[in-house]
Design an enzyme around this catalytic site. Structure first.
Site, short mmCIF file in Angstrom:
data_model
loop_
_atom_site.label_atom_id
_atom_site.label_comp_id
_atom_site.label_asym_id
_atom_site.label_seq_id
_atom_site.Cartn_x
_atom_site.Cartn_y
_atom_site.Cartn_z
N GLU A 64 25.86 15.16 39.31
CA GLU A 64 25.73 16.23 40.62
C GLU A 64 24.29 16.57 40.63
O GLU A 64 23.87 17.34 39.90
CB GLU A 64 26.69 17.21 40.67
CG GLU A 64 26.60 18.23 41.97
CD GLU A 64 27.54 19.35 41.62
OE1 GLU A 64 28.49 19.26 41.15
OE2 GLU A 64 27.03 20.13 42.34
N ARG A 99 19.32 21.95 46.33
CA ARG A 99 18.57 23.29 46.29
C ARG A 99 17.17 23.18 46.06
O ARG A 99 16.62 24.20 46.20
CB ARG A 99 19.11 24.10 44.93
CG ARG A 99 20.70 24.21 45.20
CD ARG A 99 20.99 25.23 43.89
NE ARG A 99 22.61 24.98 43.63
CZ ARG A 99 23.25 25.54 42.56
NH1 ARG A 99 22.40 26.19 41.83
NH2 ARG A 99 24.52 25.15 42.51
N LYS A 153 36.99 22.12 43.59
CA LYS A 153 36.06 22.72 42.56
C LYS A 153 36.41 24.14 42.60
O LYS A 153 36.75 24.85 43.54
CB LYS A 153 34.53 22.72 43.18
CG LYS A 153 33.70 23.54 42.50
CD LYS A 153 32.23 23.07 43.13
CE LYS A 153 31.09 24.22 42.79
NZ LYS A 153 29.82 23.63 42.15
#
Ligand code: 3PG
Length: 212
Positions: free
Chosen positions: A45, A49, A133
Site C-alpha cells: 500500500e 500523503r 480496515k
C-alpha cells in the site's frame, strides 16, 4: 460487490502483513517494492500523503514484477479515481465518506474502507462491505477491542492498521475476524533513505513468516 470482496480478499491473503508506505521519491519506490516482494510481501500500500505517491504507484505497477500495488489514505473521489488510473489494484481509506463510497461503486477496483466503531462497521455492512480496515487499531482499543466485535459483528473481516509491529502483530493475526494486518514498520524511513534494500527484505521476510 461479492466479486470485488473476493478480489480484495485474494490480494490481502497473499501475506500476513501489508506494508504501508509513505514514499518521498517515486524512483526509490521501485527498489523498495522489489525488496518487499523479495521478502515475500507482494501486496503493497502506497499512501497518497506525498506529492510522489501517484508516480510511485505508477512506477511500482509497471516495473515491479509480482507486486500488487494499492493506494492508501484515499480521502475523496478524485483521489480514488487518480489512484486507479495510476494502476492501483486496491484502494484503502482510513474511513469512509459518501464520495469515496460512490467512487468505489463505479469502479472495478476494490475498496478497503476504514472503521473503528460498531456503528461504522454496521453502516459499511449495509453498503455491502465485508472486509474492512480497522483503524487506528492500537489507539482505538487494540486486539481486545477487535475481538469484542467478532461475535456481534460476525462475518466481517478486518485488516487492522495503526501501531502494529512484529511484537503485537500476532495478537491480531490470531483473531478469527482478522485476515491480515497493515503496518509501516517493514519500511523504516532510515533504511529507505539509505537504500538499504537488504535490510528491508530482512524485515519483510520476518513479517511474511508470521501466521495469518
Ligand atoms: C497509517 O495509515 O499510517 C497506517 O495505519 C500505518 O500505521 P503505522 O505507521 O502505525 O504502522
Amino acid at each position: 460487490m461479492a466479486g470485488k470482496s473476493e478480489k480484495l480478499l485474494s490480494i490481502l491473503k497473499l501475506q500476513p502483513v501489508v506494508p504501508v508506505l509513505i514514499v518521498d521519491d517515486a524512483k526509490s519506490a521501485v527498489g523498495l517494492a522489489k525488496a518487499l516482494v523479495a521478502g515475500g510481501l507482494k501486496a503493497i500500500e502506497i499512501t497518497m500523503r506525498t506529492p510522489a505517491a501517484l508516480d510511485a504507484v505508477k512506477a511500482v505497477a509497471t516495473e515491479v514484477e509480482g507486486a500488487n500495488v494499492g493506494a492508501g489514505t484515499i480521502l475523496n473521489a478524485r483521489d480514488f479515481e487518480a489512484a486507479v488510473k495510476a494502476g492501483s489494484t486496491f484502494i484503502v481509506s482510513p474511513g469512509s465518506t459518501p464520495g469515496v463510497l460512490s467512487a468505489a461503486k463505479d469502479s472495478p477496483v476494490p475498496l478497503l474502507p476504514g472503521a473503528a466503531t460498531a456503528s461504522e462497521v454496521m453502516a459499511l455492512r449495509e453498503a455491502g462491505y465485508e472486509v474492512l480496515k480497522f483503524f487506528p487499531a492500537e489507539q482505538a482499543g487494540g486486539a481486545a477491542y477487535l475481538k469484542a466485535l467478532s461475535s456481534p459483528l460476525a462475518g466481517t473481516l478486518f485488516c487492522p492498521t495503526g501501531g502494529i509491529s512484529l511484537k503485537n502483530a500476532n495478537d491480531y493475526l490470531s483473531l478469527p475476524n482478522v485476515v491480515c494486518v497493515g503496518g509501516s514498520w517493514v519500511a523504516p524511513k532510515e533504511l529507505v533513505s539509505a537504500g538499504d534494500w537488504t535490510g528491508i527484505t530482512k524485515l519483510a521476510s520476518e513479517a511474511a513468516a508470521l501466521k495469518a
